[in-house]
Design an enzyme around this catalytic site. Structure first.
Site, PDB file in Angstrom:
ATOM      1  N   GLY A  18       0.790  -1.225   0.000  1.00  0.00           N
ATOM      2  CA  GLY A  18       0.000   0.000   0.000  1.00  0.00           C
ATOM      3  C   GLY A  18       0.818   1.269   0.000  1.00  0.00           C
ATOM      4  N   GLY A  20       1.147   3.238  -2.419  1.00  0.00           N
ATOM      5  CA  GLY A  20       0.352   4.255  -3.101  1.00  0.00           C
ATOM      6  C   GLY A  20      -0.633   4.930  -2.168  1.00  0.00           C
ATOM      7  CD  GLU A 152      13.179  -5.416 -10.998  1.00  0.00           C
ATOM      8  OE1 GLU A 152      12.012  -5.833 -10.916  1.00  0.00           O
ATOM      9  OE2 GLU A 152      14.174  -6.150 -10.873  1.00  0.00           O
ATOM     10  CB  CYS A 382     -14.321   2.649 -22.993  1.00  0.00           C
ATOM     11  SG  CYS A 382     -13.091   2.947 -24.297  1.00  0.00           S
ATOM     12  N   GLY A 384     -17.604  -0.996 -23.270  1.00  0.00           N
ATOM     13  CA  GLY A 384     -18.939  -1.311 -22.778  1.00  0.00           C
ATOM     14  C   GLY A 384     -20.003  -0.526 -23.517  1.00  0.00           C
ATOM     15  CD  GLN A 386     -15.993   0.932 -28.886  1.00  0.00           C
ATOM     16  OE1 GLN A 386     -15.553  -0.199 -29.091  1.00  0.00           O
ATOM     17  NE2 GLN A 386     -15.231   2.013 -28.972  1.00  0.00           N
ATOM     18  NE  ARG A 476      -4.824   1.080 -30.957  1.00  0.00           N
ATOM     19  CZ  ARG A 476      -3.695   1.779 -30.955  1.00  0.00           C
ATOM     20  NH1 ARG A 476      -3.588   2.847 -31.734  1.00  0.00           N
ATOM     21  NH2 ARG A 476      -2.685   1.425 -30.197  1.00  0.00           N
ATOM     22  CG  HIS A 521     -12.033   5.262 -19.690  1.00  0.00           C
ATOM     23  ND1 HIS A 521     -12.076   3.951 -19.257  1.00  0.00           N
ATOM     24  CD2 HIS A 521     -11.675   5.215 -20.996  1.00  0.00           C
ATOM     25  CE1 HIS A 521     -11.745   3.144 -20.251  1.00  0.00           C
ATOM     26  NE2 HIS A 521     -11.508   3.891 -21.320  1.00  0.00           N
ATOM     27  CD  GLU A 523     -13.208   4.522 -15.858  1.00  0.00           C
ATOM     28  OE1 GLU A 523     -12.545   3.749 -16.574  1.00  0.00           O
ATOM     29  OE2 GLU A 523     -14.250   5.079 -16.252  1.00  0.00           O
TER      30      GLU A 523
END
Length: 552
Positions: A18, A20, A152, A382, A384, A386, A476, A521, A523
């Site tokens: 956590g 973030g 890394e 999005c 959804g 379509q 797209r 979007h 959200e």
């Protein structure tokens, strides 16, 4: 304005602790004290960005207003603080190396041998100091992904070591570790934390503050032990226990004085503790909710983080509608016409989730049909949206082969087609329609009413004939405008249009309770103190359809 101060957040022992949420909480607490902050994420993976990653690899791909595809932690930063992140807030090893290699190819280094130290670390430091940004900031919070000891992440740790030395008291290191509980021994163990700190110290970094992630309360004796063995002041050993909601974390951190400890380490007077009235009001509403509604997330990724921002947006809107939102993932790959009623029949509302590719789309189309024919509040986002358009073409307009050119390039009724400017693009990463674009709403539509209601709630503007909104995109393919008139005549209205390109952004069926699809979007724009209008309106429609009492 004071000189910019820097906070580095690292993690040890295990991933997914956590960082973030802690970074976002620190940002919120400093913001509450009147400081201007930003939060950035440095990810050690070599991908340029997470845009081409499968959600199973890294969760959802979050999109900033300026069109950067980023890590989902940026969603936490924005939801907690309300700031708008940009391309400067998300950096990967891939972006660092690409910048350095491009400079080398141009001859910028005048024939020198390019090395990790100093060239890669210098570029990391430049980004950490936000030298590309002209913002005047009091605090820059930098979260480094991964776990201490990962090979890394070594260049990032070296960059932090150098900056700590260069910046002196203007830089603070917050290290998040895990304190496990061993059931057989009935003990909490600090050794993993000690080893994590020693690993950090071996890289030349002494943490100033430790945040101990724990599932059980830690007493002062254990905190003292950690402080003693890790060379950290006792007041700087903070515990992060499991909370009923992630939005309780900032309050818990403030209660333990995390923000005060940071200020003292930097040498800034602490002052009075902010009240955070609006935040506490939100938490009070969350605790007082006495009803629940059940929402189906119809998608193909059976992973909580794959639809993280959608989940949080629904939960936030639920709080402001005084309900608890119970989310149920429904796998669209397994959806059939025979079992759709058993899977969706007990749901108060449906969200048809975004995504890419053909896997699971027929299940989404079946779900869209169920929502439309049974008048269940349905929100398509999005892809959804379509699928809602395709379902309407097949079952209302009578075009049984209607499809998206993305899934079937040979269809004779491509009601969803590739955007014109996308047709000559061959590279996948970062080439979609990305970021914020304007949309004009049709007055009187359900979508228009949702945004108008939010204006009224926030008391920001009077109702107007034309409402222009700005929302973030990642796609797209688009609604094929050649079919717009047919859709309008049959009852599906195009109520949101981009004023520049004439692209259809929102469709809805006005005579249904709530049946709306958005190409964008929403959200990405929902925050704790400002939930998105469409999610607010959707949840309100679900509440009106039916609720259940919660057993206390």
């Amino acid at each position: 304005m004071m000189d910019t101060k820097y906070i580095f957040v690292t993690g040890g022992v295990v991933s997914s602790l956590g960082k973030g949420i802690i970074s976002a909480s620190i940002g919120k607490l400093l913001q509450a004290r009147g400081y201007k902050v930003t939060i950035q994420k440095f990810d050690p993976y070599i991908n340029i960005d997470p845009g081409t990653l499968n959600p199973y690899e890294h969760g959802e791909c979050y999109v900033t207003v300026d069109g950067m595809e980023t890590d989902l932690d940026l969603g936490h930063y924005e939801r907690f603080t309300g700031i708008h992140t940009t391309c400067n807030n998300s950096i990967t090893t891939g972006r660092i190396y690409k910048t350095v290699i491009d400079r080398e190819r141009r001859g910028d280094y005048l024939g020198k041998t390019i090395q990790v130290v100093p060239h890669i670390t210098d570029e990391i430091k430049r980004r950490m100091l936000r030298m590309e940004s002209d913002e005047e900031l009091d605090f820059v919070i930098t979260e480094v992904g991964g776990t201490i000891g990962d090979i890394e992440s070594a260049p990032f740790m070296e960059a932090i070591r150098q900056l700590r030395w260069q910046l002196g008291r203007a830089a603070v290191c917050v290290h998040l570790t895990y304190v496990p509980y061993l059931k057989a021994a009935d003990e909490l163990k600090t050794k993993p934390t000690q080893h994590s700190v020693k690993e950090l110290q071996s890289m030349g970094i002494q943490p100033d503050i430790l945040v101990l992630r724990t599932e059980r309360h830690l007493d002062n004796a254990l905190r003292m032990k950690v402080a003693s063995f890790c060379n950290v002041d006792l007041e700087c050993v903070v515990q992060s226990e499991d909370m009923p909601s992630i939005y309780e974390v900032p309050v818990n951190m403030q209660r333990q004085g995390l923000d005060a400890a940071i200020l003292r380490k930097i040498g800034i007077p602490v002052g009075e503790t902010p009240v955070m009235q609006a935040w506490h009001a939100f938490l009070d509403k969350q605790r007082r909710a006495t009803r629940e509604i059940h929402i189906a997330l119809v998608g193909k990724y059976d992973l909580q983080d794959a639809y993280k921002s959608i989940r949080e947006s629904l939960n936030l809107a639920g709080v402001y509608n005084d309900v608890k939102v119970k989310l149920h993932f429904v796998n669209s790959e397994e959806m059939t016409e025979e079992d759709v009623a058993s899977k969706l029949g007990n749901m108060t509302g449906l969200v048809i989730c975004p995504g890419f590719g053909s896997r699971g789309i027929e299940g989404k189309i079946i779900a869209a049909e169920y929502g439309r024919t049974h008048d269940v509040p349905t929100f398509g986002i999005c892809l959804g949206m379509q699928m809602m358009v395709i379902e309407f073409a097949r079952n209302v307009l009578g075009y049984k082969d209607a499809h998206s050119a993305e899934m079937d390039s040979s269809t004779s009724h491509n009601v969803i087609d590739m955007m014109e400017e996308q047709k000559n693009i061959t590279q996948m990463g970062g080439t979609m329609r990305l970021g914020a674009y304007e949309c004009e709403l049709v007055k009187g539509s359900h979508a228009w009413q949702a945004y108008e209601n939010e204006k009224s709630r926030e008391k920001t503007k009077q109702s107007s004939a034309t409402v222009t909104i700005s929302e973030r995109h990642r796609h797209r393919y688009e609604f094929n405008n050649a079919y717009q008139e047919e859709y309008e005549q049959a009852g599906m209205k195009c109520v949101g249009i981009n004023p520049t390109t004439n692209l259809v952004e929102i469709v809805e069926i006005p005579d249904k309770r709530w049946y709306i699809g958005t190409q964008f979007h929403p959200e990405y724009s929902s925050t704790v103190l400002h939930p998105h209008p469409l999610f607010m309106s959707f949840i309100k429609a679900c509440v009106e359809r039916g609720t259940l009492n919660i057993e206390r």
